[in-house]
Design a protein around this motif. Structure first.
Motif, PDB file in Angstrom:
ATOM      1  N   ALA A 108       5.177 -43.270  58.963  1.00  0.00           N
ATOM      2  CA  ALA A 108       4.179 -43.628  59.980  1.00  0.00           C
ATOM      3  C   ALA A 108       3.713 -42.375  60.725  1.00  0.00           C
ATOM      4  O   ALA A 108       4.507 -41.531  61.128  1.00  0.00           O
ATOM      5  CB  ALA A 108       4.787 -44.636  60.957  1.00  0.00           C
ATOM      6  N   ASN A 109       2.388 -42.267  60.862  1.00  0.00           N
ATOM      7  CA  ASN A 109       1.755 -41.129  61.552  1.00  0.00           C
ATOM      8  C   ASN A 109       1.898 -39.804  60.798  1.00  0.00           C
ATOM      9  O   ASN A 109       1.698 -38.733  61.374  1.00  0.00           O
ATOM     10  CB  ASN A 109       2.321 -40.959  62.969  1.00  0.00           C
ATOM     11  CG  ASN A 109       2.132 -42.200  63.812  1.00  0.00           C
ATOM     12  OD1 ASN A 109       1.073 -42.824  63.777  1.00  0.00           O
ATOM     13  ND2 ASN A 109       3.170 -42.568  64.559  1.00  0.00           N
ATOM     14  N   HIS A 110       2.262 -39.890  59.501  1.00  0.00           N
ATOM     15  CA  HIS A 110       2.383 -38.658  58.710  1.00  0.00           C
ATOM     16  C   HIS A 110       1.447 -38.649  57.500  1.00  0.00           C
ATOM     17  O   HIS A 110       1.668 -37.919  56.544  1.00  0.00           O
ATOM     18  CB  HIS A 110       3.829 -38.462  58.257  1.00  0.00           C
ATOM     19  CG  HIS A 110       4.768 -38.153  59.388  1.00  0.00           C
ATOM     20  ND1 HIS A 110       4.626 -37.049  60.192  1.00  0.00           N
ATOM     21  CD2 HIS A 110       5.847 -38.831  59.845  1.00  0.00           C
ATOM     22  CE1 HIS A 110       5.587 -37.047  61.107  1.00  0.00           C
ATOM     23  NE2 HIS A 110       6.338 -38.112  60.927  1.00  0.00           N
ATOM     24  N   LYS A 152      -1.710 -33.732  56.901  1.00  0.00           N
ATOM     25  CA  LYS A 152      -0.587 -34.250  57.678  1.00  0.00           C
ATOM     26  C   LYS A 152       0.637 -34.460  56.794  1.00  0.00           C
ATOM     27  O   LYS A 152       1.771 -34.137  57.165  1.00  0.00           O
ATOM     28  CB  LYS A 152      -0.980 -35.596  58.314  1.00  0.00           C
ATOM     29  CG  LYS A 152      -1.543 -35.500  59.701  1.00  0.00           C
ATOM     30  CD  LYS A 152      -1.673 -36.919  60.261  1.00  0.00           C
ATOM     31  CE  LYS A 152      -2.187 -36.875  61.696  1.00  0.00           C
ATOM     32  NZ  LYS A 152      -2.268 -38.235  62.273  1.00  0.00           N
ATOM     33  N   PHE A 153       0.392 -35.042  55.615  1.00  0.00           N
ATOM     34  CA  PHE A 153       1.481 -35.365  54.695  1.00  0.00           C
ATOM     35  C   PHE A 153       2.180 -34.094  54.221  1.00  0.00           C
ATOM     36  O   PHE A 153       3.418 -34.031  54.169  1.00  0.00           O
ATOM     37  CB  PHE A 153       0.929 -36.148  53.503  1.00  0.00           C
ATOM     38  CG  PHE A 153       1.965 -36.541  52.483  1.00  0.00           C
ATOM     39  CD1 PHE A 153       2.978 -37.437  52.798  1.00  0.00           C
ATOM     40  CD2 PHE A 153       1.939 -35.993  51.210  1.00  0.00           C
ATOM     41  CE1 PHE A 153       3.940 -37.792  51.861  1.00  0.00           C
ATOM     42  CE2 PHE A 153       2.895 -36.342  50.269  1.00  0.00           C
ATOM     43  CZ  PHE A 153       3.886 -37.250  50.603  1.00  0.00           C
ATOM     44  N   SER A 183       8.247 -29.748  56.604  1.00  0.00           N
ATOM     45  CA  SER A 183       9.024 -29.525  57.835  1.00  0.00           C
ATOM     46  C   SER A 183      10.069 -30.584  58.145  1.00  0.00           C
ATOM     47  O   SER A 183      11.120 -30.270  58.720  1.00  0.00           O
ATOM     48  CB  SER A 183       8.052 -29.412  59.026  1.00  0.00           C
ATOM     49  OG  SER A 183       7.303 -30.620  59.166  1.00  0.00           O
ATOM     50  N   GLU A 184       9.828 -31.843  57.771  1.00  0.00           N
ATOM     51  CA  GLU A 184      10.726 -32.908  58.232  1.00  0.00           C
ATOM     52  C   GLU A 184      11.360 -33.755  57.133  1.00  0.00           C
ATOM     53  O   GLU A 184      12.379 -34.414  57.367  1.00  0.00           O
ATOM     54  CB  GLU A 184       9.957 -33.848  59.180  1.00  0.00           C
ATOM     55  CG  GLU A 184       9.503 -33.179  60.473  1.00  0.00           C
ATOM     56  CD  GLU A 184       8.879 -34.195  61.423  1.00  0.00           C
ATOM     57  OE1 GLU A 184       9.511 -35.245  61.651  1.00  0.00           O
ATOM     58  OE2 GLU A 184       7.754 -33.947  61.902  1.00  0.00           O
ATOM     59  N   ALA A 207      15.673 -37.168  53.278  1.00  0.00           N
ATOM     60  CA  ALA A 207      15.887 -37.150  51.821  1.00  0.00           C
ATOM     61  C   ALA A 207      17.344 -36.906  51.444  1.00  0.00           C
ATOM     62  O   ALA A 207      17.775 -37.301  50.363  1.00  0.00           O
ATOM     63  CB  ALA A 207      15.002 -36.088  51.177  1.00  0.00           C
ATOM     64  N   PHE A 208      18.099 -36.255  52.328  1.00  0.00           N
ATOM     65  CA  PHE A 208      19.475 -35.897  51.988  1.00  0.00           C
ATOM     66  C   PHE A 208      20.431 -36.286  53.117  1.00  0.00           C
ATOM     67  O   PHE A 208      20.092 -36.236  54.289  1.00  0.00           O
ATOM     68  CB  PHE A 208      19.596 -34.391  51.716  1.00  0.00           C
ATOM     69  CG  PHE A 208      18.750 -33.919  50.574  1.00  0.00           C
ATOM     70  CD1 PHE A 208      19.192 -34.051  49.265  1.00  0.00           C
ATOM     71  CD2 PHE A 208      17.504 -33.366  50.802  1.00  0.00           C
ATOM     72  CE1 PHE A 208      18.409 -33.632  48.212  1.00  0.00           C
ATOM     73  CE2 PHE A 208      16.709 -32.941  49.748  1.00  0.00           C
ATOM     74  CZ  PHE A 208      17.168 -33.076  48.446  1.00  0.00           C
TER      75      PHE A 208
END
Length: 637
Positions: A48-50, A71-72, A78-79, A84-85
């Motif tokens: 959301a918002n990315h 944005k994606f 960065s995030e 993911a891990f």
């Protein structure tokens, strides 16, 4: 660190940006469709918002869509890694096993069990269960766990075996996660690259070649060697063996490598460590020779024995293939060194190699010669490499034997017949051994059974076993499309169906474990077909050689030797997936190939089977088959 399920779903959806149902994703990840839907909701919260989201479309499934690329991309850089891990979770049995292995393999003193339990936040009873798994793993490397009252436990065994266990169990494919030298990850990676560069330069200077996989393995072993030397754990090599190794080219290269490593890491390599590195090189070298004279006589004898064993047990004769004997010889020469020193070459494509069932079975049979000669058990990784050589040779043989004799029957005169002939040749020349033409009258006089295919522009009433395809007089595009599957794949679904039986096709099979399934199928087969031995016991014997279950949810059990005068295939679709040797299986294709089988139908079956095993979409559809016809429609095309 390990991948989260959310990351795995993300990878599936973004690989080709197409629709997937939650059931399809669940089958790939071995979890329920409900779990997938819940994880997709969580993924959408994260996104959301990315600039991206997973959209669900009724009747189609879900698809990944990017609305704001900039944005994606910022989010991914960065995030995304935060989601993911995950760090090691000691609720995960595999993480606990790796931790116990790590602390024991890197310790030369006794460790108290209570201290390990406290670190893992587990009970002593859970530790004892985990320790059984650890012991079974260490047994493969001739290592044992010794316990001492009031002191704890430690690993006993040779330094060589400890290093091999460390490389294979802990750091293969993820060595960058560990910081042996108490430096930052960035510096740690630089050190790994420095080791690699030193090794590569030494190879270039000496015109010495190894594969990329072998290079990676060598870097790992050098990395571990430096750590062990720094901690005072040194290799021991017998004096006679040291003298033998010093006469090898590999020892000279090892000396050069260690000189440069000593300067970089401020560590001294004794002769025994240099010998250890030369042992690794012996097992990894690529030979640039390409003739049978470059292969030691001992290896040539072994290869002949291996090919004779294949010929005797599964009736594939590769004994006259000189190219195969050379390629096997060049591979097996360093393999023998690996076997003698307990080393193993990793095989990152093993799962794909195993899908060529015929070649992998032939390799499994062949390595029994090596097992008995050197009193070892050749690993599946090594069997896979031998299977690659055999697969090429089998394909080469099939190319020679699968050329077809074709008869074209034309009722419009010799001119039209010749036109059909040249049109046919232009399209299918590489598949043709002989191509003949005749008219309808002469077709009544000749033996039609001697041909592999009859293409005719007029109806043929004469009985024949040969496949007949009716076409127009000018062999239009639609006619060629009708002929092409036969020319390329040899037989159609009707002929292939002869290998299957409705009585031996099972759906929604409900049993508790894999061995119950094998016993059930064996009993049903015995009710319908006469066998020359105990099928169930023979399948168990085959499973001991190497597992027959695959990552795609398919298992292909079969007897270790032919037990029947009839070739037939049994299919079982399970009601629920079950665990088989750490793989989740819900489709079983049980193979029974008759003694001295060399029919075109069986060749074609193996061809279809190989294509099927490489197509995850086909496999998913096949598991939903309600009857044999549905299954064959998916399997054969």
């Amino acid at each position: 660190m390990y991948e989260t399920r959310i990351k795995k779903i993300f990878d599936i959806l973004t690989e080709d940006m197409t629709f997937y149902t939650s059931e399809e994703i669940g089958n790939i990840l071995k979890c329920s469709s409900r779990t997938v839907r819940d994880e997709i909701k969580n993924l959408n919260i994260i996104l959301a918002n990315h600039g991206a989201e997973v959209k669900t479309v009724s009747g189609k499934g879900c698809i990944f869509e990017i609305s704001d690329k900039k944005k994606f991309e910022i989010f991914i850089k960065s995030e995304w890694h935060k989601y993911a891990f995950d760090k090691e979770d000691f609720n995960n049995p595999q993480a606990r096993i790796e931790y116990i292995l790590k602390v024991l393999l890197f310790s030369d003193v006794y460790l108290k069990v209570d201290d390990i339990c406290n670190e893992l936040l587990i009970s002593r009873s859970q530790f004892n269960k985990d320790l059984k798994v650890v012991k079974s793993i260490l047994k493969k490397y001739n290592l044992q766990i010794k316990s001492k009252p009031y002191s704890g436990i430690k690993i006993c065994g040779s330094e060589l075996n400890k290093r091999i266990a460390i490389a294979n169990c802990l750091y293969k494919n993820k060595i960058k996660e560990e910081n042996f030298f108490d430096l930052s990850d960035e510096n740690n990676e630089k050190l790994l690259n420095s080791i690699r560069n030193i090794v590569i330069q030494s190879f270039l200077d000496n015109k010495y070649e190894i594969t990329d996989i072998a290079l990676n393995n060598l870097v790992i072993h050098l990395y571990i060697a430096i750590k062990r030397i720094k901690s005072g754990d040194r290799m021991n090599v017998e004096k006679s063996e040291l003298i033998r190794l010093k006469s090898k080219e590999e020892y000279i290269i090892a000396v050069k490598i260690t000189e440069n490593l000593s300067e970089l890491f401020d560590v001294q390599f004794p002769e025994s460590e240099i010998a250890y590195i030369s042992i690794h090189l012996l097992g990894k070298k690529i030979s640039n020779e390409s003739n049978v004279n470059s292969i030691p006589a001992e290896v040539e004898i072994l290869i002949i024995e291996m090919l004779e064993k294949i010929k005797k047990e599964i009736y594939i004769d590769l004994t006259g293939d000189l190219d195969l004997r050379i390629s096997l010889g060049l591979h097996i020469t360093p393999l023998i060194d690996r076997l003698q020193y307990g080393l193993e070459l990793g095989n990152p494509v093993l799962e794909d190699i195993r899908k060529d069932v015929l070649a992998f079975d032939a390799a499994t049979i062949a390595v029994d010669v090596l097992n008995k000669k050197y009193n070892v058990v050749v690993s599946e990784n090594e069997i896979g490499y031998i299977a690659l050589h055999l697969s090429v040779a089998i394909s080469r043989t099939n190319e020679k034997t699968n050329r077809k004799n074709i008869l074209i029957i034309c009722g419009s005169g010799i001119g039209t017949a010749n036109m059909m002939k040249y049109r046919f040749l232009r399209e299918f020349e590489r598949y043709i051994d002989k191509l003949e033409t005749c008219d309808y009258i002469n077709a009544q006089k000749i033996d039609l059974d001697k041909y592999d295919l009859i293409v005719t522009s007029i109806p043929i009433t004469k009985e024949t076993k040969t496949t007949i395809i009716e076409v127009g007089s000018f062999l239009k595009k639609e006619d060629m499309l009708q002929i092409k599957p036969f020319m390329e794949n040899n037989i159609g679904r009707l002929e292939l169906k002869n290998l299957f039986s409705e009585k031996l096709f099972f759906t929604k099979l409900k049993l508790n474990n894999y061995f119950e399934v094998l016993k059930y199928l064996s009993d049903r087969i015995n009710e319908n077909i006469k066998l020359n031995g105990d099928l169930y016991e023979s399948m168990l014997e085959r499973e001991k050689l190497s597992i027959t279950a695959f990552e795609n949810g398919v298992a292909m059990p079969h007897p270790v030797k032919p037990l029947t005068n009839k070739t037939f295939i049994t299919v079982a679709i399970l009601d629920k997936p079950m665990k088989v040797n750490n793989k989740i299986v819900d489709l079983i294709i049980l193979l029974n190939i008759r003694e001295k089988e060399d029919s075109k139908e069986v060749e074609e079956f193996y061809y279809k089977l190989g294509a099927f095993m490489c197509d995850d979409e086909k496999i998913l559809k096949a598991k939903k088959s309600k009857n044999l016809d549905e299954f064959l429609e998916i399997f054969a095309y």
